[in-house]
Design a protein around this motif. Structure first.
Motif, PDB file in Angstrom:
ATOM      1  N   LYS A 257       3.923  29.861 -37.804  1.00 21.98           N
ATOM      2  CA  LYS A 257       4.215  30.907 -36.827  1.00 21.98           C
ATOM      3  C   LYS A 257       5.196  31.906 -37.434  1.00 21.98           C
ATOM      4  O   LYS A 257       6.034  31.548 -38.261  1.00 21.98           O
ATOM      5  N   GLU A 258       5.084  33.170 -37.039  1.00 23.71           N
ATOM      6  CA  GLU A 258       5.943  34.210 -37.587  1.00 23.71           C
ATOM      7  C   GLU A 258       7.427  33.835 -37.453  1.00 23.71           C
ATOM      8  O   GLU A 258       7.876  33.385 -36.395  1.00 23.71           O
ATOM      9  N   GLY A 259       8.155  34.001 -38.549  1.00 19.85           N
ATOM     10  CA  GLY A 259       9.583  33.707 -38.540  1.00 19.85           C
ATOM     11  C   GLY A 259       9.943  32.263 -38.825  1.00 19.85           C
ATOM     12  O   GLY A 259      11.125  31.900 -38.812  1.00 19.85           O
ATOM     13  N   THR A 260       8.931  31.422 -39.096  1.00 16.85           N
ATOM     14  CA  THR A 260       9.194  30.007 -39.360  1.00 16.85           C
ATOM     15  C   THR A 260       8.939  29.680 -40.833  1.00 16.85           C
ATOM     16  O   THR A 260       8.287  30.441 -41.553  1.00 16.85           O
ATOM     17  N   SER A 261       9.438  28.532 -41.264  1.00 15.72           N
ATOM     18  CA  SER A 261       9.258  28.082 -42.642  1.00 15.72           C
ATOM     19  C   SER A 261       9.686  26.620 -42.728  1.00 15.72           C
ATOM     20  O   SER A 261      10.149  26.035 -41.739  1.00 15.72           O
ATOM     21  N   LEU A 262       9.535  26.043 -43.904  1.00 11.69           N
ATOM     22  CA  LEU A 262      10.020  24.687 -44.145  1.00 11.69           C
ATOM     23  C   LEU A 262      11.288  24.797 -44.988  1.00 11.69           C
ATOM     24  O   LEU A 262      11.243  25.192 -46.156  1.00 11.69           O
ATOM     25  N   TYR A 263      12.422  24.469 -44.389  1.00 13.87           N
ATOM     26  CA  TYR A 263      13.691  24.542 -45.106  1.00 13.87           C
ATOM     27  C   TYR A 263      13.837  23.311 -45.988  1.00 13.87           C
ATOM     28  O   TYR A 263      13.555  22.184 -45.557  1.00 13.87           O
ATOM     29  N   ILE A 264      14.290  23.517 -47.217  1.00 12.77           N
ATOM     30  CA  ILE A 264      14.424  22.452 -48.211  1.00 12.77           C
ATOM     31  C   ILE A 264      15.905  22.302 -48.558  1.00 12.77           C
ATOM     32  O   ILE A 264      16.555  23.261 -48.950  1.00 12.77           O
TER      33      ILE A 264
END
Length: 356
Positions: A130-137
């Motif tokens: 979804k726009e504005g999301t990601s997987l933080y590492i």
């Protein structure tokens, strides 16, 4: 080539519904990466295992002397299903600079990157789209010797955990309010301000609480000697657009060298926008605002990418920027960097690395 052992979870968690907001740093995926270090033996036992508690002695040195490094980067999923990391080489370089400063062992770059790819690939279904999301590492390294004495540890554990995230600030891309701190100090030249370590962040919490109580999102630090020179925001580097020119504090030993900071500087140069890395005083910012030439202010960092600043408070002065709205350059910079991260804009600088 790093030999990684894989142990898959037998009790997978429910992947969050993307229609519900992903609160930053609160949800963690099914697996994590671990690798151990022992003096004389080096790095060994690289493994991807189910996410879970760590077993450490109460006397582990990390608890008592703060010998630890952490990093932060993100994985993105493109529209055609590819998984991209953004400039992981810069995070790895910075991690090893921190390790050197804190007397901890270097992690070979190729092993670090292999570890990142392995754990992200294992939990790739957790990458939100979804726009504005990601997987933080979140990679981190901790001292594990069970010893009460001030010396470098002889044993360490390197860990990587993953968290699907939305916007770092509740405001999203809406401008944030920044409190300029002139009482407390975060770091000084010669200290560990340029290292990515927890000690820098716990030092900032007192001022952060004060700022939050006054309705401000973050603290902007002044230098620890003269209390005049702009340094950085608690979770970001800072940029000012003054009379058409971009100015950001130069790296001086107490400022974290941000990956997004470097990306912004490079893009400004590509676009023909004058950019200066130099000392800048709070008085200069105040005068620019008073004279109507403080055109934009924005923060940069992995978590927020670009965070426009709509208001600065210094002593009793309230400086409103862009009438509290988003500046043209801030928006363009956000769109460009996130476009590259998501594979929507051609990556002419080879900043992205695909996870296969």
């Amino acid at each position: 080539m790093l030999d990684i052992r894989f142990e898959k979870t037998t009790a997978p968690k429910e992947i969050p519904d993307e229609d519900n907001p992903l609160v930053f740093g609160t949800i963690f995926t099914d697996h994590m990466f671990l690798m151990d270090y022992e003096e004389g033996k080096g790095w060994h036992d690289a493994r991807v295992v189910p996410y879970g508690p760590l077993s450490l002695e109460p006397s582990a040195m990390v608890f008592h002397y703060g010998q630890e490094m952490f990093e932060g980067l993100k994985a993105y999923k493109t529209e055609d299903g590819r998984i991209l990391l953004f400039r992981p080489d810069k995070n790895i370089e910075r991690a090893n600079r921190t390790n050197e400063r804190l007397c901890m062992p270097e992690i070979p770059e190729e092993d670090f990157l292999a570890a990142l790819k392995a754990v992200v690939k294992t939990d790739e279904e957790w990458i939100p789209t979804k726009e504005g999301t990601s997987l933080y590492i979140r990679p981190f390294l901790i001292a594990t010797d069970p010893f009460l004495g001030v010396r470098p540890s002889n044993t360490y554990t390197f860990i990587i955990i993953l968290s699907p995230v939305g916007a770092y600030y509740p405001e999203g891309l809406d401008p944030v309010k920044i409190w300029i701190e002139d009482e407390y100090v975060r770091a000084v030249k010669g200290g560990i301000g340029e290292a990515k370590t927890g000690g820098n962040y716990v030092a900032s919490m007192k001022a952060q609480v004060k700022a939050h109580e006054a309705g401000y999102s973050q603290v902007l630090w002044l230098d620890g000697v003269e209390r005049r020179y702009i340094e950085e925001v608690g979770a970001m580097n800072i940029f000012f657009k003054i009379d058409g020119k971009i100015i950001t504090p130069q790296l001086n030993g107490s400022i974290l060298p941000g990956v997004t900071r470097d990306s912004v500087i490079q893009l400004c140069k590509d676009w023909g926008i004058p950019v200066e890395e130099r000392k800048i005083t709070i008085d200069e910012i105040y005068e620019a605002h008073k004279n109507g030439i403080l055109e934009e202010v924005f923060g940069t960092g992995t978590a927020a990418v670009i965070s426009p600043v709509g208001q600065l408070r210094w002593e009793n002065h309230i400086m409103k920027v862009q009438d509290g709205g988003i500046g043209e350059l801030s928006q363009k910079m956000y769109d460009t960097i996130t476009g590259i991260q998501l594979g929507k804009i051609e990556d002419t600088k080879n900043w992205t690395v695909e996870v296969k």
